[in-house]
Enzyme design. Sequence first.
Site, PDB file in Angstrom:
ATOM      1  N   LYS A 256       0.866  -1.185  -0.080  1.00 30.03           N
ATOM      2  CA  LYS A 256       0.077   0.184   0.026  1.00 30.03           C
ATOM      3  C   LYS A 256       1.027   1.274   0.012  1.00 30.03           C
ATOM      4  O   LYS A 256       1.949   1.267   0.759  1.00 30.03           O
ATOM      5  CB  LYS A 256      -0.875  -0.001   1.219  1.00 30.03           C
ATOM      6  CG  LYS A 256      -1.966   0.694   1.332  1.00 30.03           C
ATOM      7  CD  LYS A 256      -3.010   0.762   2.617  1.00 30.03           C
ATOM      8  CE  LYS A 256      -3.801   1.804   2.917  1.00 30.03           C
ATOM      9  NZ  LYS A 256      -4.689   1.313   4.113  1.00 30.03           N
TER      10      LYS A 256
ATOM     11  N   SER B  77      -9.205   1.258   3.315  1.00 24.27           N
ATOM     12  CA  SER B  77      -8.677   1.795   2.655  1.00 24.27           C
ATOM     13  C   SER B  77      -7.594   1.318   1.572  1.00 24.27           C
ATOM     14  O   SER B  77      -6.680   1.750   0.589  1.00 24.27           O
ATOM     15  CB  SER B  77      -7.829   3.070   3.221  1.00 24.27           C
ATOM     16  OG  SER B  77      -7.047   2.577   4.096  1.00 24.27           O
TER      17      SER B  77
ATOM     18  N   SER C 213      -9.419  -1.602   7.518  1.00 26.78           N
ATOM     19  CA  SER C 213      -8.929  -1.388   6.149  1.00 26.78           C
ATOM     20  C   SER C 213      -7.980  -2.796   5.600  1.00 26.78           C
ATOM     21  O   SER C 213      -7.801  -2.588   4.555  1.00 26.78           O
ATOM     22  CB  SER C 213      -7.866  -0.279   5.822  1.00 26.78           C
ATOM     23  OG  SER C 213      -8.569   0.868   6.250  1.00 26.78           O
TER      24      SER C 213
END
Length: 605
Positions: free
Chosen positions: A83, A157, A181
Site C-alpha cells: 500500500k 482503504s 482497512s
Amino acid sequence: MSDEDMTLPITLDFTALRAAFASGLTPVALVETVIERMNASPDPAIFIARVDDAELKKAAEELMARAPEPNSLPLWGMPFAVKDNIDVAGMPTTAACPEFAYTAERDATVVARLKAAGALLIGKTNLDQFATGLNGTRSPYGAPRSVFNSEYVSGGSSSGSSVTVASGLAAFALGTDTAGSGRVPAAFNNIVGVKPSPGRVPNTGVLPACRSVDVVTVFANTVADGIATRAIMDGYGAEDPFSREASQAALPATLRVGVLMDKDREFYGNGGYAKLYEQAIERARTLGAEIVEFDYAPFREAAALLYQGPWVAERLAAIESFFNAHADAMDPTVRDIIAGGANYSAVDAFNARYELERLRQLSLKEWAKADVLLLPTSPDIQTVEAMKADPVALNSRFGLYTNFANLLGYSAIAVPAGFTEAGLPFGVTLVGPQDADDALAPFASRLHRVAETGSGLDRSKAIEDIPHNANDRLEIAVVGAHLTGMPLNPQLTSRGGTLVEETRTAPFYNFYALAGTTPAKPGLQRTSEQQDSGIIVEVWSLPRAELADFIAAIPAPLGVGKLELADGRHVMGFLCEAIGLAGAQDITEFGGWRAYVASTTKKAS
C-alpha cells in the site's frame, strides 16, 4: 520442466508457487508472467507506482544469485505489493495525494524483512487518501473495483492491495488497518485479511493514520500464507514507539465462538449478507465450536469512538503541517474528516480514553462467554456511484463490526464466507484476544475451507487446513502435566506455544501414573493390544528453536518419539521407557490424565 511448460494458477498461493519452483519455474519467469498480467489487467486504478519491468527482473536474478536453491528462503520468489503509505526505498510515497509525495530513502521495516526473506516487490498500490476510508473511492488515482463486479467498490482503504492478490498479480500484499482497512477489502474480494494485534509488527516507515492504533496487515489467498508472512514481519522494532515484544496467547481446543444477538445484527437491508452470516455460524458449529451469543454493545460503543471522538485528531497530527499548507489539494471528504480533528481538546482526549477503558471493562464480561468472536466483516457492500453520492454515511456502514478491534488491542483474521445470489462476495472475521494471532489461524483456515469459496477470482481453489509449522513451528503432543491448566503448561506457553487441538492417540497405547514424580506425571507406552479408545492428548505448536529447549528439559524416564493419533497422523509426543514403569499404576481405563487426576482429588476429599 521448462519455464514455458509451467501453467500458473489464477491466484498465486504459496503452495502452488513453491511446487512450481521445485519443478523448475524460476523467479525470473514468474515475474515475467506477473508483468504480463499487470499489463493486461482490466482495472487501471490498482497501482499508483509499479516497479520498472527491468528492475523487477533484475531483482529476481539477484535473488537467484543470492539464494540459488529453490524455496531456500521463507518467501523465495513470492511477488508482493505494498500500500502506498508504506515506504519503499527509491520510490515515492504518496498516500494517494500527489502533492504530499516524497521519495523514501529506505524501506519500511516490514518491507525490508520481507525482501530479506526472498519476496519480490512488484509495486505500490492505490488507497483511500491518507488511509481515511473503508471503500476505496477516495483517491485521485481512481477507484479500484471488486474483482467480481466492476460496479462495486473494492473496499478500502487498502483497495489496490486487496485487488492485486484477488486478481492473481501478487502472492500477498500489505495493507494497513486502523478501522478495518485490512479486513473489509478482503471480504469484498474473496481473500484472507490478517490483522495483527497492535504493536507486534513494527510501523517504522509507515505513514500513520492514527499512530497509536495502526497496524500493517497482510492480504493473502489462504490463512496459512497470511500467517507465514506476518510471522516474518513480526518482532520488536526500537524505532517504533508503539512496538512491543509480543507473546503467543493460546486458545482452547474446543472454541466458544461468540455470535451477534438478533438485536445487534444490522445488515442495512442486505438480506443476502444476513443469510450468509447465518450460514457461517452453522459452519462454525459443524467444525465443533460451541456457539454462544454475546452483547455487542460495548464493542459498538468503542467502535464509535474512532470517528466520533478525538482519535480523529491523530489523523490531523499525522499530516498537520501539510494540511495547514495544502488542504485544498486533498480529497474533499478526506479533508473534511481530518479537519474535524481540530475540534477536540486535551480534555476531550482524556475523557474519551476514560470511556474506552470503561468499555474495555464491560467487554471483559462478554469475553467471559466466548473465546473468539465471529462477526460479519462488513454488513453491506455498495456500488462506486452510490458511494460517491453518499460518501460518509455509506462508508460508515462498512466499519460497524471492525472499528473497535485496534482500539481494544485485539487480533483478527478475515476469511471468505460465501457469495450472494447476485455473485457478490461476503466475509466474516474471527476476532481474538491480544496476541492470539497464531492461535486464531487453524480455525479461521477451516472456516475458509468449508465455505468452499476458493480464493480471489479462483472460486474453485481447494483450501487446505493450515499447516501449523507454516511459520517455522513444529508440533508436539502432550499427555499429562503439560496439558492446558496443568502445573507444567507454562513451560509451553512461556516458549510461545499455541494449542492446536485436543485429540486422542490411536487405540494402541497403555497409560500409567508414574511412581515418585513431582508434579505427578504419566507415562505412555505403545502396546500390541488394541484398547477401547485412545488416550486424550493436546497437540501444541512451538517455534522450532524453542522446541529444542523444551525437549532438553524433559526428565528421564520420559522421552520424545512418534505418536500415532486416532486419525492415523504421526506427531512428536511423550513416551516412557519401560524401566520407568516400575511401580507405576495402569490408568488406561481413565482415557486421559485429567480424568485420572479428578479421580484422585475426589478420593482425597
